[in-house]
Design a protein around this motif. Sequence first.
Motif: not given
Lengths: 353, 403
Positions: B9-11, B14-15, B30, B43-44, B47
């Motif tokens: 996951s890049e986030t 936030l996940d 998302k 989103l990125r 993060e």
Amino acid sequence: MAKTDIGPPNYKNFMPPVIQKNYGKWQYHEILQPGLLKHVGETGEEIYTVRAGSPRLMSTDHIREICEIAEKYCDGFLRFTSRHNIEFLLTDKAKIEPLIAELKSKKYPVGGTGHCVTNIVHTQGWVHCHTPATDASGPVKAVMDELHEYFSTMTMPSQVRIALACCLNMCGAVHCSDIAILGIHRTVPKPDHSRVPNVCEIPTTVASCPTGAIRPDPKTKSVTINEDKCMYCGNCYTVCPALPLADPENDGISIWVGGKVSNARSAPMFSKLAVPFLPNNPPRWPETVAAVKNIVETYAKHARKHERMGEWINRIGWERFFRLTGIEFTDKHIDDFTTASETYRTTTQFKWG
Amino acid sequence: MEEKEMAKSETPFLDELEKGEWPSFVKDMKQAAEKKPMAKDLLRQLELSYKEKIGHWKHGGIVGVKGYGGGVIGRYSDRPDLFPGVEHFHTMRVNHPTGWFYTTKALRTLCDIWDKHGSGLTNMHGSTGDIILLGTTTDHLQSCFDDLSDAGFDLGGSGSALRTPSACVGPARCEWACIDSLNICYDITMSFQDQLHRPMFPYKFKIKVSGCANDCVASIARSDFSIIGTWKGKIQIDQKEVQAYATAGLDVKAEITDLCPTKCMTWDEKAKTLAIEDADCTRCMHCINMMPKALRQGKEKGATLLIGGKAPIVQGALLSTVIVPFMKLEPPYQELKDLILKILDWWDEHGKMRERVGELINRLGMRTFLKDIGLKPVPQMVKNPRTNPYVFFWPEDIKKEVK
């Protein structure tokens, strides 16, 4: 070219027939259960409202899902509230239970009515603002995850209105909330002397400071800031982009309590400082969540029925509020702005705690 | 396995906010990110803010659409190298339908327009009440506005302008509305389009309309000009319904008469009758809130007008204060609109840059404001008369020396 100055669509075209017919002729209402209102018109006609929470920050797909639900149960009519809740408006009694069941199956919290903690009014935060001292959607999500059962029940002594603003600009105007979560800076802006002369108007920048902490510096054609006078409001940054004050380690959250806007019983009141500083601790801001929960639950335990947070505190006194909540009272709670002396105690009447 | 999933996951921050009972804004972000690269970069970037505990938007930026000075908030990423999708990410404020009523047809049209031109992310709604369309590029602003306008929508206010007025649900679905808050709000919005779209004031000016003293749109705290419904005359009591509430378990003494701020009510426990000394009532709404079926407001309806409410910046927060205790409000609301125009002119003439009207009144004195606007001082305007002897007199108050 498109037409300008047409204004918003006429609201009259967006109202369900039962509202068109009973406009201005409603007689009374009842809260049948948390999240369900019944309004009855003078002719006996009824409208039911099912209220559900939203995250405010919504995708178009999410809005389309809400539309689908409203088309299935409400002939395609709905509204939003001033606190980011969704209201499904319907006349067919038989559709209420299936609607609520579908909302719950899709994880919409149903509630936000009567003596509850309703949805948190909030600002943009790191998602889309250039002056935030904290995020908005994140702390709101974290707090509501913890308080959601108080949204879908009506077990509070009275309404609890929580609001969050991510800086002192308060585009969320949180200053009259039962509980206000306010992002604050704590360090003085750092003038970028190479940019100030080019991007800022010096007299405007100097005039923007409420405490007169900013002076022009003819030598550098920039400004100097008197650190003793600056209280980090950020107003100078709003008018002069070369005075940044965001500081990851020192920015954070303050908590304010006891405000209200309604005139019911007591007059509208400002919120007062309860917790001067809590760190920014993403993604779940545990210190902020715990502080808000503690205040809500202490209030719920001790306040009398119908007493708003501020009314409860006025009855028991701030000295007892600090004892019951266990929040430490510090010199930061004592005002030193222009209105300070109005808040000092000018009587020998007080409680021991 | 789980660790591997996490690493993908890049986030991760936030996940974490996808979990929990409350609706998750991260899920919505998302959802949009699946369709739109700019939403993915939003989103990125968010993060990164979560990781670094700091925002990543540059300061301001002036962008707009033809013919307007506001309605679009310019926004640029300070890390376009990392997040090219949000290099420009401007907000469009769209004036909401008064009372936030919608048909799904209208909402779907808005969604289609926003999917075509922007990030697919919105706020329903922004702090002033507008529909917030969150994030598009400079080259899409005009075409998005054109599509909105063709669909019957217009932009809201921003900057030093009249901000989008807002109103409570009012007579559409509330028995307590003493005024037609929706129609007043809509009428003001339509009458003052020029002031709304073309910033020309010292600072922002907000108008909010609440149908009663419960003030569901927080007009007294959040607007420079607050319009709050009220009444004159006796509260209409249906004794049978009062008794029905009492029978159903409402403790009329403890929950109603004891909580009345003026103690103008008495409950005769034996006779089961409620009496109100209406001359002492300050119309706070508590008893009516508690027993909507039994108590109705007095028959002569109108509004109390208040001025100066605002958040702290610059000189401190203010609540609006009474300037007109009672004004009847019937279409076309000319008296109301004339008063607003007069106040706007006065503020425009005397206000300094970034000085809200409430702060200007504090600087020049309420007596000056009242005199210039032509409002007669009445006791309803104050909690108490002044306590200091530093009284100003007008030249005409003083006897001239006769030579």
